[in-house]
Design a protein around this motif. Structure first.
Motif, PDB file in Angstrom:
ATOM      1  N   PRO A 172      -1.096  17.105   9.584  1.00 13.83           N
ATOM      2  CA  PRO A 172      -2.264  16.269   9.260  1.00 13.83           C
ATOM      3  C   PRO A 172      -2.659  16.348   7.790  1.00 13.83           C
ATOM      4  CG  PRO A 172      -2.892  18.186  10.588  1.00 13.83           C
ATOM      5  CD  PRO A 172      -1.398  18.186  10.521  1.00 13.83           C
ATOM      6  N   LYS A 173      -2.011  17.260   7.038  1.00  7.71           N
ATOM      7  CA  LYS A 173      -2.345  17.365   5.614  1.00  7.71           C
ATOM      8  C   LYS A 173      -1.584  16.355   4.760  1.00  7.71           C
ATOM      9  CE  LYS A 173      -3.973  22.015   5.676  1.00  7.71           C
ATOM     10  NZ  LYS A 173      -3.697  23.407   5.506  1.00  7.71           N
ATOM     11  N   ASP A 174      -0.692  15.627   5.404  1.00 10.97           N
ATOM     12  CA  ASP A 174       0.142  14.711   4.622  1.00 10.97           C
ATOM     13  C   ASP A 174      -0.606  13.398   4.372  1.00 10.97           C
ATOM     14  OD1 ASP A 174       2.325  13.755   3.277  1.00 10.97           O
ATOM     15  OD2 ASP A 174       3.395  13.125   5.091  1.00 10.97           O
ATOM     16  N   VAL A 175      -1.695  13.501   3.657  1.00 11.44           N
ATOM     17  CA  VAL A 175      -2.568  12.349   3.411  1.00 11.44           C
ATOM     18  C   VAL A 175      -2.560  12.050   1.910  1.00 11.44           C
ATOM     19  CG1 VAL A 175      -4.918  11.459   3.543  1.00 11.44           C
ATOM     20  CG2 VAL A 175      -4.036  12.944   5.361  1.00 11.44           C
ATOM     21  N   LEU A 176      -2.245  10.809   1.587  1.00  9.51           N
ATOM     22  CA  LEU A 176      -2.204  10.413   0.179  1.00  9.51           C
ATOM     23  C   LEU A 176      -3.524   9.793  -0.274  1.00  9.51           C
ATOM     24  CD1 LEU A 176       1.385   9.031   0.534  1.00  9.51           C
ATOM     25  CD2 LEU A 176       0.780  10.882  -1.019  1.00  9.51           C
ATOM     26  N   ALA A 177      -4.170   9.087   0.634  1.00 10.08           N
ATOM     27  CA  ALA A 177      -5.470   8.485   0.302  1.00 10.08           C
ATOM     28  C   ALA A 177      -6.187   8.197   1.615  1.00 10.08           C
ATOM     29  CB  ALA A 177      -5.280   7.211  -0.507  1.00 10.08           C
ATOM     30  N   SER A 178      -7.488   8.474   1.644  1.00  4.57           N
ATOM     31  CA  SER A 178      -8.250   8.413   2.901  1.00  4.57           C
ATOM     32  C   SER A 178      -9.260   7.286   2.924  1.00  4.57           C
ATOM     33  CB  SER A 178      -9.066   9.706   3.048  1.00  4.57           C
ATOM     34  OG  SER A 178      -8.428  10.572   3.887  1.00  4.57           O
ATOM     35  N   ARG A 179      -9.197   6.507   3.967  1.00  5.16           N
ATOM     36  CA  ARG A 179     -10.245   5.494   4.256  1.00  5.16           C
ATOM     37  C   ARG A 179     -10.558   4.625   3.028  1.00  5.16           C
ATOM     38  NH1 ARG A 179     -12.852  10.199   6.783  1.00  5.16           N
ATOM     39  NH2 ARG A 179     -12.322  10.165   8.998  1.00  5.16           N
ATOM     40  N   ILE A 180      -9.525   4.040   2.483  1.00 11.91           N
ATOM     41  CA  ILE A 180      -9.704   3.174   1.306  1.00 11.91           C
ATOM     42  C   ILE A 180      -9.733   1.721   1.781  1.00 11.91           C
ATOM     43  CG2 ILE A 180      -8.788   2.542  -0.946  1.00 11.91           C
ATOM     44  CD1 ILE A 180      -9.454   5.545  -0.696  1.00 11.91           C
ATOM     45  N   PRO A 181     -10.787   0.992   1.450  1.00 11.13           N
ATOM     46  CA  PRO A 181     -10.831  -0.417   1.862  1.00 11.13           C
ATOM     47  C   PRO A 181      -9.706  -1.219   1.201  1.00 11.13           C
ATOM     48  CG  PRO A 181     -12.964   0.332   1.036  1.00 11.13           C
ATOM     49  CD  PRO A 181     -11.971   1.394   0.699  1.00 11.13           C
ATOM     50  N   VAL A 182      -9.027  -2.021   1.994  1.00  9.02           N
ATOM     51  CA  VAL A 182      -7.984  -2.908   1.441  1.00  9.02           C
ATOM     52  C   VAL A 182      -8.244  -4.319   1.957  1.00  9.02           C
ATOM     53  CG1 VAL A 182      -6.160  -1.170   1.213  1.00  9.02           C
ATOM     54  CG2 VAL A 182      -6.399  -2.411   3.372  1.00  9.02           C
ATOM     55  N   GLU A 183      -7.874  -5.280   1.123  1.00  7.52           N
ATOM     56  CA  GLU A 183      -7.979  -6.671   1.599  1.00  7.52           C
ATOM     57  C   GLU A 183      -6.955  -6.917   2.688  1.00  7.52           C
ATOM     58  OE1 GLU A 183      -7.614  -9.743  -1.407  1.00  7.52           O
ATOM     59  OE2 GLU A 183      -9.136  -8.649  -2.552  1.00  7.52           O
ATOM     60  N   GLU A 184      -5.748  -6.490   2.405  1.00  6.88           N
ATOM     61  CA  GLU A 184      -4.681  -6.655   3.395  1.00  6.88           C
ATOM     62  C   GLU A 184      -3.573  -5.649   3.091  1.00  6.88           C
ATOM     63  OE1 GLU A 184      -2.625 -10.421   5.298  1.00  6.88           O
ATOM     64  OE2 GLU A 184      -1.832 -10.058   3.293  1.00  6.88           O
ATOM     65  N   LEU A 185      -3.036  -5.089   4.134  1.00  5.81           N
ATOM     66  CA  LEU A 185      -1.872  -4.201   3.988  1.00  5.81           C
ATOM     67  C   LEU A 185      -1.015  -4.398   5.222  1.00  5.81           C
ATOM     68  CD1 LEU A 185      -0.619  -1.961   2.179  1.00  5.81           C
ATOM     69  CD2 LEU A 185      -1.785  -0.289   3.631  1.00  5.81           C
ATOM     70  N   ARG A 186       0.265  -4.705   4.988  1.00  3.95           N
ATOM     71  CA  ARG A 186       1.155  -5.029   6.111  1.00  3.95           C
ATOM     72  C   ARG A 186       2.379  -4.132   6.064  1.00  3.95           C
ATOM     73  NH1 ARG A 186       2.294 -10.880   4.012  1.00  3.95           N
ATOM     74  NH2 ARG A 186       2.681  -9.489   2.267  1.00  3.95           N
ATOM     75  N   VAL A 187       2.986  -3.939   7.205  1.00  2.00           N
ATOM     76  CA  VAL A 187       4.276  -3.250   7.225  1.00  2.00           C
ATOM     77  C   VAL A 187       5.218  -4.005   6.285  1.00  2.00           C
ATOM     78  CG1 VAL A 187       6.335  -2.817   8.652  1.00  2.00           C
ATOM     79  CG2 VAL A 187       4.062  -2.220   9.520  1.00  2.00           C
ATOM     80  N   GLY A 188       5.921  -3.271   5.456  1.00  2.00           N
ATOM     81  CA  GLY A 188       6.833  -3.895   4.496  1.00  2.00           C
ATOM     82  C   GLY A 188       6.221  -4.101   3.129  1.00  2.00           C
ATOM     83  N   ASP A 189       4.885  -4.068   3.029  1.00  2.00           N
ATOM     84  CA  ASP A 189       4.284  -4.158   1.698  1.00  2.00           C
ATOM     85  C   ASP A 189       4.609  -2.893   0.909  1.00  2.00           C
ATOM     86  OD1 ASP A 189       3.168  -6.672   1.951  1.00  2.00           O
ATOM     87  OD2 ASP A 189       1.215  -5.917   2.642  1.00  2.00           O
ATOM     88  N   ARG A 190       4.602  -3.068  -0.392  1.00  2.00           N
ATOM     89  CA  ARG A 190       4.828  -1.916  -1.273  1.00  2.00           C
ATOM     90  C   ARG A 190       3.483  -1.331  -1.672  1.00  2.00           C
ATOM     91  NH1 ARG A 190      10.333  -2.989  -2.936  1.00  2.00           N
ATOM     92  NH2 ARG A 190      11.174  -3.208  -0.847  1.00  2.00           N
ATOM     93  N   VAL A 191       3.500  -0.037  -1.903  1.00  2.00           N
ATOM     94  CA  VAL A 191       2.312   0.633  -2.421  1.00  2.00           C
ATOM     95  C   VAL A 191       2.741   1.427  -3.649  1.00  2.00           C
ATOM     96  CG1 VAL A 191       0.470   2.283  -1.947  1.00  2.00           C
ATOM     97  CG2 VAL A 191       1.309   0.820  -0.109  1.00  2.00           C
ATOM     98  N   ALA A 192       2.077   1.179  -4.759  1.00  2.00           N
ATOM     99  CA  ALA A 192       2.383   1.921  -5.994  1.00  2.00           C
ATOM    100  C   ALA A 192       1.234   2.890  -6.252  1.00  2.00           C
ATOM    101  CB  ALA A 192       2.561   0.966  -7.161  1.00  2.00           C
TER     102      ALA A 192
END
Ligand SMILES: Cc1ncc(COP(=O)(O)O)c(C=O)c1O
Length: 419
Positions: A370-390
């Motif tokens: 459960p520690k493998d968290v990069l960013a918590s509860r960040i509002p996004v307009e849209e995020l889909r499987v296959g989108d890239r995250v930089a």
């Protein structure tokens, strides 16, 4: 903000090329040049290699820095080989006899001595190796009070610490360095690294406290000290990746300090604030789901590659790069039944493309913790499987502090962009 070169590569790589670290060396060079230009000409800028010792990074910085701060035998060897001829300052606690011997053989220019034991060991090794003169700075754990920091509710140094010598211990070491002691060590000055994450006015105030203390010590004992290294720790703001440390204000403050101490060479050794902005950790969304009413996005990779958010307990800033999934290298399916309805979306799996819209999402990696968290509860307009995250601000204390081998996932790619 992601640079155009990084964005282009981030969207061109295939899914199987991800995750990847992408470094914009042109942006790094421009930043380092701006930092150097903001500093007074006589101030020496060393780069703390521990922040990111990648050879391309060390070499990109070379024209803009005076030297490098190294903190282990490994860093001594690596930096000496990668940027031959660049002056090195060897700091850090627990230097071994073997490391000191090798550093002396390699002609390391400055030793930051952390304790009386280390001082004795260095002198003994130098004598044994027949090296007649070794330049040292004593590292001091100096208490700096809040009123010296412009009344800030901060107090630096002076707490029990494995780093450096207490001020009284510095005084006790002086006889070991006196001209008639026969020691090959030459006391050039004082080193301190009292805090990290300070803004420019606080950094200047800490630097002033260190330089003033060093000048008084020198005057009191007739030491003729000529150098003060005030460390690194220039603050960066992970919550606001576009804000940078105010190098102009810092440079002005250090110029004023230099005027007050004309006989002293001032030196700094930042790491994070030099390289953090030049690196991105680029990955793709593998899965999206809801649990207990909260959205989670699972990305390729995780904190075994980018440990920074786990160690610093922050949300790593990121930018979503929306992807037409036909480009991701993950195709191979026929049928188009699951299209989400976006005109540009060529999702080809025969089920709906998982997505979150206009809600907070937690970005996690592939590790079974459960520690493998990069960013918590960040509002996004849209995020889909296959989108890239930089993930931004991944140019310092990122890959090189991570626990790469946990779970045996593949290592990321590394790309160093020149333009
Ligand atoms: C002695 C010393 N100098 C410089 C640095 C670099 O600090 P930063 O990367 O915060 O500028 C560190 C970091 O731990 C350090 O311990």
């Amino acid at each position: 903000m992601i640079t155009p070169a990084v964005r282009t590569l981030a969207t061109e790589l295939t899914g199987d090329d991800l995750p990847a670290y992408v470094y914009d060396l042109a942006a790094l060079r421009a930043h380092a040049r701006a930092v150097r230009d903001a500093l007074p000409p006589g101030l020496e800028l060393y780069y703390a290699a521990k922040a990111n010792p990648a050879p391309a990074v060390l070499q990109a910085l070379a024209p803009h820095v005076t030297g490098y701060e190294v903190a282990s035998g490994g860093e001594v060897e690596h930096v000496r080989t990668t940027v031959p001829g660049a002056p090195l300052a060897f700091g850090g606690p627990g230097k071994t006899e073997g490391e000191l011997r090798r550093a002396l053989t390699l002609g390391v220019e400055r030793f930051h001595v952390e304790s009386e034991q280390e001082l004795r060991l260095l002198a003994w090794v130098a004598q044994d190796a027949g090296i007649p003169a070794v330049d040292v700075l004593l590292r001091v754990n100096l208490p700096v009070a809040g009123d010296e920091l412009g009344g800030a509710a901060l107090a630096m140094g002076g707490r029990p610490s494995p780093f450096g010598l207490d001020p009284e211990a510095v005084e006790r070491c002086l006889p070991l360095l006196s001209a008639d002691s026969g020691s090959p060590l030459r006391l050039r000055g004082i080193h301190a690294h009292l805090a990290s994450g300070l803004d420019a006015p606080a950094q200047v105030a800490v630097a002033a406290a260190i330089a003033d203390w060093a000048a008084k010590l020198s005057g009191r004992h007739g030491l003729g000290l000529t150098e003060v290294n005030v460390g690194g720790g220039m603050g960066v703001d992970y919550a606001h990746p576009d804000r940078r440390f105010d190098w102009a204000a810092y440079g002005q403050g250090m110029a004023d300090l230099a005027l007050r101490h004309p006989g002293l060479t001032l030196r700094i050794e930042p790491g994070r604030a030099l390289t953090v902005h030049c690196g991105w950790y680029v990955t793709e969304v593998l899965d999206i789901k809801h649990s207990g009413g909260e959205a989670f996005a699972v990305v390729r990779g995780g904190t075994h590659h980018l440990r920074t958010p786990a160690t610093k307990q922050h949300d790593q800033p990121f930018q979503v790069l929306p992807m037409d999934t036909g480009n991701t290298g993950n195709t191979g399916n026929t049928g188009n039944t699951g299209n989400t309805g976006d005109p540009g979306d060529t999702w080809t799996r025969p089920w709906a493309r998982p997505a979150v819209r206009a809600e907070p999402v937690t970005l996690v990696g592939q590790l079974c913790t459960p520690k493998d968290v990069l960013a918590s509860r960040i509002p996004v307009e849209e995020l889909r499987v296959g989108d890239r995250v930089a993930f931004a601000m991944a140019g310092a204390y990122a890959w090189n502090i991570s626990h790469h081998d946990f779970l045996m996932h593949p290592r990321p790619g590394f790309h160093y962009l020149e333009e």
